[in-house]
Design a protein around this motif. Structure first.
Motif, PDB file in Angstrom:
ATOM      1  N   GLN A  44      22.936 -11.323 -47.338  1.00 22.63           N
ATOM      2  CA  GLN A  44      22.656 -12.197 -46.210  1.00 22.63           C
ATOM      3  C   GLN A  44      21.170 -12.541 -46.183  1.00 22.63           C
ATOM      4  O   GLN A  44      20.504 -12.438 -45.168  1.00 22.63           O
ATOM      5  N   LEU A  45      20.656 -12.937 -47.296  1.00 25.86           N
ATOM      6  CA  LEU A  45      19.243 -13.280 -47.376  1.00 25.86           C
ATOM      7  C   LEU A  45      18.996 -14.611 -46.677  1.00 25.86           C
ATOM      8  O   LEU A  45      19.734 -15.569 -46.850  1.00 25.86           O
ATOM      9  N   ALA A  46      17.961 -14.649 -45.863  1.00 23.09           N
ATOM     10  CA  ALA A  46      17.635 -15.866 -45.124  1.00 23.09           C
ATOM     11  C   ALA A  46      17.063 -16.912 -46.081  1.00 23.09           C
ATOM     12  O   ALA A  46      16.336 -16.580 -47.011  1.00 23.09           O
ATOM     13  N   PRO A  47      17.396 -18.183 -45.861  1.00 23.89           N
ATOM     14  CA  PRO A  47      16.824 -19.230 -46.707  1.00 23.89           C
ATOM     15  C   PRO A  47      15.319 -19.345 -46.470  1.00 23.89           C
ATOM     16  O   PRO A  47      14.830 -19.095 -45.369  1.00 23.89           O
ATOM     17  N   LEU A  48      14.599 -19.723 -47.513  1.00 26.16           N
ATOM     18  CA  LEU A  48      13.153 -19.888 -47.399  1.00 26.16           C
ATOM     19  C   LEU A  48      12.830 -21.160 -46.631  1.00 26.16           C
ATOM     20  O   LEU A  48      13.571 -22.137 -46.684  1.00 26.16           O
ATOM     21  N   CYS A  49      11.721 -21.149 -45.930  1.00 19.16           N
ATOM     22  CA  CYS A  49      11.294 -22.349 -45.216  1.00 19.16           C
ATOM     23  C   CYS A  49       9.870 -22.687 -45.624  1.00 19.16           C
ATOM     24  O   CYS A  49       9.157 -21.866 -46.191  1.00 19.16           O
ATOM     25  N   SER A  50       9.449 -23.893 -45.315  1.00 12.01           N
ATOM     26  CA  SER A  50       8.101 -24.319 -45.684  1.00 12.01           C
ATOM     27  C   SER A  50       7.070 -23.643 -44.781  1.00 12.01           C
ATOM     28  O   SER A  50       7.401 -23.073 -43.738  1.00 12.01           O
ATOM     29  N   THR A  51       5.828 -23.724 -45.162  1.00 10.13           N
ATOM     30  CA  THR A  51       4.752 -23.126 -44.378  1.00 10.13           C
ATOM     31  C   THR A  51       4.667 -23.759 -42.996  1.00 10.13           C
ATOM     32  O   THR A  51       4.498 -23.065 -41.993  1.00 10.13           O
ATOM     33  N   ILE A  52       4.819 -25.054 -42.940  1.00  7.13           N
ATOM     34  CA  ILE A  52       4.745 -25.768 -41.659  1.00  7.13           C
ATOM     35  C   ILE A  52       5.882 -25.326 -40.744  1.00  7.13           C
ATOM     36  O   ILE A  52       5.674 -25.070 -39.554  1.00  7.13           O
ATOM     37  N   GLU A  53       7.097 -25.207 -41.292  1.00  7.66           N
ATOM     38  CA  GLU A  53       8.231 -24.741 -40.491  1.00  7.66           C
ATOM     39  C   GLU A  53       7.995 -23.325 -39.987  1.00  7.66           C
ATOM     40  O   GLU A  53       8.289 -23.007 -38.828  1.00  7.66           O
ATOM     41  N   ILE A  55       5.093 -21.857 -39.414  1.00  6.89           N
ATOM     42  CA  ILE A  55       4.063 -21.888 -38.371  1.00  6.89           C
ATOM     43  C   ILE A  55       4.649 -22.401 -37.059  1.00  6.89           C
ATOM     44  O   ILE A  55       4.360 -21.861 -35.987  1.00  6.89           O
ATOM     45  N   GLN A  56       5.484 -23.421 -37.129  1.00  9.02           N
ATOM     46  CA  GLN A  56       6.110 -23.952 -35.921  1.00  9.02           C
ATOM     47  C   GLN A  56       7.010 -22.898 -35.265  1.00  9.02           C
ATOM     48  O   GLN A  56       7.001 -22.734 -34.040  1.00  9.02           O
ATOM     49  N   GLU A  57       7.789 -22.185 -36.076  1.00 14.08           N
ATOM     50  CA  GLU A  57       8.652 -21.134 -35.547  1.00 14.08           C
ATOM     51  C   GLU A  57       7.818 -20.014 -34.917  1.00 14.08           C
ATOM     52  O   GLU A  57       8.176 -19.501 -33.850  1.00 14.08           O
ATOM     53  N   MET A  58       6.725 -19.645 -35.570  1.00 12.29           N
ATOM     54  CA  MET A  58       5.852 -18.604 -35.029  1.00 12.29           C
ATOM     55  C   MET A  58       5.255 -19.043 -33.687  1.00 12.29           C
ATOM     56  O   MET A  58       5.200 -18.260 -32.746  1.00 12.29           O
ATOM     57  N   ARG A  59       4.818 -20.289 -33.601  1.00 12.68           N
ATOM     58  CA  ARG A  59       4.245 -20.803 -32.352  1.00 12.68           C
ATOM     59  C   ARG A  59       5.271 -20.751 -31.226  1.00 12.68           C
ATOM     60  O   ARG A  59       4.967 -20.363 -30.095  1.00 12.68           O
ATOM     61  N   GLU A  60       6.510 -21.144 -31.527  1.00 11.73           N
ATOM     62  CA  GLU A  60       7.578 -21.113 -30.520  1.00 11.73           C
ATOM     63  C   GLU A  60       7.871 -19.680 -30.079  1.00 11.73           C
ATOM     64  O   GLU A  60       8.061 -19.416 -28.889  1.00 11.73           O
ATOM     65  N   LYS A  61       7.890 -18.749 -31.031  1.00 13.03           N
ATOM     66  CA  LYS A  61       8.127 -17.342 -30.690  1.00 13.03           C
ATOM     67  C   LYS A  61       7.015 -16.800 -29.807  1.00 13.03           C
ATOM     68  O   LYS A  61       7.265 -16.099 -28.827  1.00 13.03           O
ATOM     69  N   ILE A  62       5.780 -17.136 -30.149  1.00 14.58           N
ATOM     70  CA  ILE A  62       4.635 -16.684 -29.352  1.00 14.58           C
ATOM     71  C   ILE A  62       4.722 -17.239 -27.935  1.00 14.58           C
ATOM     72  O   ILE A  62       4.499 -16.513 -26.960  1.00 14.58           O
TER      73      ILE A  62
END
Length: 84
Positions: A44-53, A55-62
């Motif tokens: 169940q390995l998660a698919p890789l995402c781009s650096t921009i994606e 960063i956007q996910e990290m910002r939303e989590k924060i």
């Protein structure tokens, strides 16, 4: 042995924030050897995402987590004031 001790400390939620330091630093839950082995076994390995994606996910989590952290910090500070 210090890296193992540090990992152990980082994966435990702190009383003042309610979250573990690892999640704050890396934006995800820490994965020990058993977690990695289980994930690989279940494939169940998660698919890789781009650096921009990422960063956007990290910002939303924060943005979602910070109000909770502030609330925990205020409660922890009040509890510490009552002790002293």
């Amino acid at each position: 042995m210090l890296p193992y001790v540090q990992f152990g400390i980082w994966e435990v939620p702190q009383a003042s924030t309610g979250f573990n330091p690892f999640k704050f630093l890396f934006g995800c839950q820490p994965q020990g050897l058993l977690d990695v082995a289980k994930e690989a076994w279940e494939q169940q390995l998660a698919p890789l995402c781009s650096t921009i994606e990422h960063i956007q996910e990290m910002r939303e989590k924060i943005d979602r987590v910070m109000p909770l952290v502030r609330d925990h910090m205020v409660k922890a500070q009040q509890a510490q004031r009552e002790i002293t």
